[in-house]
Design a protein around this motif. Structure first.
Motif, mmCIF file in Angstrom:
data_model
loop_
_atom_site.group_PDB
_atom_site.id
_atom_site.type_symbol
_atom_site.label_atom_id
_atom_site.label_comp_id
_atom_site.label_asym_id
_atom_site.label_seq_id
_atom_site.Cartn_x
_atom_site.Cartn_y
_atom_site.Cartn_z
ATOM 1 N N ALA A 1 2.501 7.004 -6.611
ATOM 2 C CA ALA A 1 3.010 6.034 -7.584
ATOM 3 C C ALA A 1 3.687 6.770 -8.744
ATOM 4 O O ALA A 1 4.754 6.364 -9.219
ATOM 5 C CB ALA A 1 1.873 5.147 -8.099
ATOM 6 N N PHE B 1 10.747 -2.695 -7.345
ATOM 7 C CA PHE B 1 9.499 -2.441 -6.630
ATOM 8 C C PHE B 1 9.765 -2.102 -5.167
ATOM 9 O O PHE B 1 9.171 -1.182 -4.615
ATOM 10 C CB PHE B 1 8.576 -3.666 -6.706
ATOM 11 C CG PHE B 1 7.409 -3.568 -5.773
ATOM 12 C CD1 PHE B 1 6.308 -2.781 -6.093
ATOM 13 C CD2 PHE B 1 7.411 -4.224 -4.547
ATOM 14 C CE1 PHE B 1 5.236 -2.655 -5.228
ATOM 15 C CE2 PHE B 1 6.345 -4.104 -3.673
ATOM 16 C CZ PHE B 1 5.251 -3.322 -4.018
ATOM 17 N N SER B 2 10.655 -2.858 -4.517
ATOM 18 C CA SER B 2 10.906 -2.658 -3.085
ATOM 19 C C SER B 2 11.383 -1.229 -2.805
ATOM 20 O O SER B 2 10.986 -0.618 -1.806
ATOM 21 C CB SER B 2 11.926 -3.672 -2.567
ATOM 22 O OG SER B 2 13.133 -3.586 -3.304
ATOM 23 N N PHE C 1 8.356 1.193 -3.331
ATOM 24 C CA PHE C 1 7.366 1.034 -2.270
ATOM 25 C C PHE C 1 7.865 1.663 -0.968
ATOM 26 O O PHE C 1 7.121 2.352 -0.262
ATOM 27 C CB PHE C 1 7.065 -0.444 -2.074
ATOM 28 C CG PHE C 1 5.932 -0.719 -1.128
ATOM 29 C CD1 PHE C 1 4.668 -0.208 -1.368
ATOM 30 C CD2 PHE C 1 6.120 -1.509 -0.002
ATOM 31 C CE1 PHE C 1 3.618 -0.472 -0.504
ATOM 32 C CE2 PHE C 1 5.079 -1.775 0.864
ATOM 33 C CZ PHE C 1 3.823 -1.243 0.615
ATOM 34 N N THR C 2 9.151 1.440 -0.668
ATOM 35 C CA THR C 2 9.741 2.043 0.534
ATOM 36 C C THR C 2 9.704 3.556 0.449
ATOM 37 O O THR C 2 9.370 4.247 1.417
ATOM 38 C CB THR C 2 11.188 1.563 0.714
ATOM 39 O OG1 THR C 2 11.200 0.145 0.893
ATOM 40 C CG2 THR C 2 11.843 2.228 1.922
ATOM 41 N N GLN D 1 7.618 5.461 -1.287
ATOM 42 C CA GLN D 1 6.242 5.933 -1.114
ATOM 43 C C GLN D 1 5.921 6.139 0.354
ATOM 44 O O GLN D 1 5.308 7.131 0.739
ATOM 45 C CB GLN D 1 5.255 4.900 -1.678
ATOM 46 C CG GLN D 1 4.953 5.005 -3.140
ATOM 47 C CD GLN D 1 3.754 4.156 -3.519
ATOM 48 O OE1 GLN D 1 2.966 4.548 -4.356
ATOM 49 N NE2 GLN D 1 3.606 3.008 -2.914
ATOM 50 N N ARG D 2 6.312 5.185 1.174
ATOM 51 C CA ARG D 2 5.955 5.220 2.589
ATOM 52 C C ARG D 2 6.773 6.225 3.378
ATOM 53 O O ARG D 2 6.449 6.509 4.536
ATOM 54 C CB ARG D 2 6.078 3.820 3.189
ATOM 55 C CG ARG D 2 5.011 2.869 2.645
ATOM 56 C CD ARG D 2 4.931 1.594 3.429
ATOM 57 N NE ARG D 2 3.621 0.962 3.257
ATOM 58 C CZ ARG D 2 3.121 0.069 4.085
ATOM 59 N NH1 ARG D 2 3.794 -0.299 5.167
ATOM 60 N NH2 ARG D 2 1.937 -0.466 3.873
ATOM 61 N N GLN E 1 -0.461 1.061 0.497
ATOM 62 C CA GLN E 1 -0.263 -0.309 0.052
ATOM 63 C C GLN E 1 0.265 -0.305 -1.383
ATOM 64 O O GLN E 1 0.575 0.734 -1.948
ATOM 65 C CB GLN E 1 -1.574 -1.079 0.197
ATOM 66 C CG GLN E 1 -2.062 -1.108 1.642
ATOM 67 C CD GLN E 1 -3.372 -1.844 1.822
ATOM 68 O OE1 GLN E 1 -3.803 -2.614 0.966
ATOM 69 N NE2 GLN E 1 -4.029 -1.614 2.945
ATOM 70 N N ASN E 2 0.379 -1.487 -1.983
ATOM 71 C CA ASN E 2 1.050 -1.605 -3.280
ATOM 72 C C ASN E 2 0.111 -1.491 -4.478
ATOM 73 O O ASN E 2 0.549 -1.564 -5.621
ATOM 74 C CB ASN E 2 1.779 -2.949 -3.358
ATOM 75 C CG ASN E 2 0.826 -4.136 -3.279
ATOM 76 O OD1 ASN E 2 -0.355 -3.972 -2.976
ATOM 77 N ND2 ASN E 2 1.332 -5.315 -3.556
ATOM 78 N N LEU F 1 0.854 1.162 -7.487
ATOM 79 C CA LEU F 1 1.970 0.811 -8.348
ATOM 80 C C LEU F 1 1.644 -0.371 -9.252
ATOM 81 O O LEU F 1 2.057 -0.424 -10.407
ATOM 82 C CB LEU F 1 3.203 0.477 -7.500
ATOM 83 C CG LEU F 1 4.020 1.663 -6.977
ATOM 84 C CD1 LEU F 1 4.998 1.202 -5.918
ATOM 85 C CD2 LEU F 1 4.753 2.357 -8.115
ATOM 86 N N ASN F 2 0.881 -1.317 -8.732
ATOM 87 C CA ASN F 2 0.642 -2.550 -9.480
ATOM 88 C C ASN F 2 -0.446 -2.424 -10.535
ATOM 89 O O ASN F 2 -0.348 -3.033 -11.588
ATOM 90 C CB ASN F 2 0.312 -3.688 -8.519
ATOM 91 C CG ASN F 2 1.552 -4.178 -7.785
ATOM 92 O OD1 ASN F 2 2.667 -3.847 -8.168
ATOM 93 N ND2 ASN F 2 1.369 -4.954 -6.740
#
Length: 377
Positions: A59, A86-87, A90-91, A93-94, A103-104, A107-108
Motif C-alpha cells: 500500500a 484506487f483501481s 489496486f491493480t 499491488q497485484r 485484497q483492498n 489501502l482502505n
C-alpha cells in the motif's frame, strides 16, 4: 543478505549509501515511517515460516511509486494533485511479487490503523483518501524528514525486503525438494523436517499448508461405500480439498472432505470465541478443528466446554456447541498421521503437496521455479 542478518541493518546501509551514515542515523531516529518499515520487515531474517506483511508494505509502495512517477519529489506542488485512482493502485499491488491475491484492506484502512497502533502520538497517517471519489494520496509530511525526501529510499527498502523474502521462500521449497529425494532409509530425517514445520511457533500459513498435506495424504488411503440405492453402492476414495487461500481471514472453512462432507477449520488460537463463531458460521454443522498446539486433545476439549459454559450458561446450548465439534486434531496427532503415511511409502505424495501449495501461496512463477531447481543442483 543471509537469513540471519537483521534487516534493520540493511535499511541503515541503504540509507547510509544515499544520505551518508550520520544523516541515515538522524532519519531513522526522526521518521515514524522508517520506524514502521523497520517493524514490518523483521520477517526478512526469519526464513519462510514468518509472515511477509506484503499488504501494508505494498500500500505504501504503490502510492510512493505513483508519487515518484509523476515527479512530485522534483517539481513539488503535490497538494494540487488530483490523487491516484484506487483501481490503478489496486491493480499495481497485484502485479508486484507475492501480491497476486492481495485484497483492498491495506489501502482502505488497515495500514493507517496499524501505523496508529505503533505510533499513537503521531497525528499523521501514511494514506490520505477521498472515499467519495476513490482517490488516494500519500501523506507527504511523513515522507519528508529533516528536509530530506525519503520516497526513493522507501522504494529501495521495500524492493530489498521483497528480494530477501523471495530468497527465503525459494530456499524453503528447495529444501522440500531435497527432502523429497531421500530414500526410505532416511525416514527419521523426513519426520524431523516435517515436524519442524509443525512447531507451535511456525507461521500460520506454513502450518496450514503442512497440516493439509499430511491430512490429505493420510486420508488418501481411505475409501467409503456410497450409492443412491442398495444396488448401485460403489467404493469411492476419500479426498481432502483445500477451499481457499491460507490465512485469508475470509470467514471460510479451510478444508472439505469428499464424499463425506466433513468440514475442517485450521486455527492457531485458543480464543474460545473464535471456535463458537466458526460453529455459528455453518449453523452448527459438525467441524473438525486442526489446532496449532501441543496441548492434549482432552485438555482442549475441557477448555472448550468450560468456555461454552461461561459464554452460554444453559446446558442445552452448551451441548449443542460441543456436539458440533466433530474432532480435534493437534500437533501430536498430525505427527501420528505423518508416521503412518511414511510407513506406507506415501511421503513423496505428502512433500509434493507441500511444494504445490507453497508455490501457490507464495505466488512463485515458472522463472522462480527454475531458480529453485538450480538451488538443488
Amino acid at each position: 543478505m543471509s537469513d540471519t542478518q537483521d534487516f534493520a541493518l540493511v535499511i541503515r546501509e541503504l540509507l547510509s549509501r544515499r544520505f551518508g551514515p550520520e544523516k541515515a542515523a538522524t532519519l531513522l531516529a526522526a521518521s515514524p515511517l522508517l520506524g514502521y518499515l523497520v517493524r514490518k520487515t523483521k520477517a526478512a531474517n526469519k526464513g519462510s515460516k514468518s509472515r511477509g506483511s506484503f499488504a501494508n508494505l505494498y500500500a505504501i509502495y504503490v502510492l510512493v511509486e505513483d508519487y515518484l512517477n509523476k515527479e512530485y519529489d522534483v517539481r513539488g506542488d503535490y497538494s494540487r494533485y488530483d490523487g491516484a485512482k484506487f483501481s490503478a493502485l489496486f491493480t499495481r499491488q497485484r502485479q508486484l511479487p507475492f501480491g497476486e491475491k492481495l485484497q483492498n484492506h491495506a489501502l482502505n484502512s488497515r495500514l493507517n490503523d496499524e501505523f496508529y497502533k505503533f505510533y499513537p502520538d503521531v497525528e499523521a497517517r501514511p494514506i490520505l483518501r477521498d472515499v467519495e471519489t476513490q482517490r488516494y494520496w500519500l501523506n507527504e509530511s511523513l515522507f519528508i524528514v529533516d528536509g530530506v525526501n525519503i520516497c526513493s529510499a522507501v522504494i529501495e527498502i521495500i524492493d530489498a525486503y521483497v528480494e530477501a523474502r523471495r530468497g527465503s521462500f525459494s530456499s524453503f521449497i528447495a529444501a522440500c525438494r531435497r527432502i523429497q529425494e531421500l530414500d526410505d532409509s532416511m525416514a527419521s530425517e523426513k519426520v524431523e523436517f516435517i515436524a519442524s514445520l509443525l512447531n507451535p511457533n511456525t507461521d500460520a500459513r506454513i502450518f496450514e499448508i503442512v497440516s493439509f498435506a499430511i491430512m490429505k495424504t493420510y486420508y488418501g488411503d481411505s475409501t467409503v461405500w456410497l450409492g443412491s440405492t442398495r444396488e448401485d453402492v460403489t467404493e469411492q476414495p476419500v479426498t481432502l480439498y483445500k477451499t481457499g487461500r491460507t490465512n485469508a481471514n475470509d470467514g471460510g472453512i479451510d478444508f472439505v472432505m469428499r464424499p463425506l462432507g466433513r468440514f475442517f477449520q485450521v486455527t492457531e488460537t485458543l480464543d474460545l470465541k473464535k471456535y463458537f463463531l466458526d460453529i455459528d458460521k455453518v449453523q452448527k454443522f459438525p467441524i473438525t478443528f486442526v489446532i496449532k498446539t501441543e496441548m492434549s486433545v482432552e485438555e482442549i476439549g475441557e477448555r472448550l466446554r468450560q468456555g461454552a459454559r461461561q459464554a452460554f450458561g444453559v446446558t442445552r446450548i452448551v451441548d449443542s456447541y460441543m456436539s458440533a465439534i466433530e474432532e480435534v486434531i493437534n500437533i501430536p496427532l498430525l505427527l501420528e498421521f505423518l508416521d503412518e503415511s511414511i510407513e506406507r511409502g506415501a511421503f513423496g505424495d505428502l512433500i509434493a503437496e507441500v511444494i504445490i501449495q507453497s508455490r501457490a501461496e507464495f505466488n512463485l512463477d515458472d522463472d522462480e521455479e527454475a531458480m529453485i531447481r538450480s538451488l538443488d543442483a
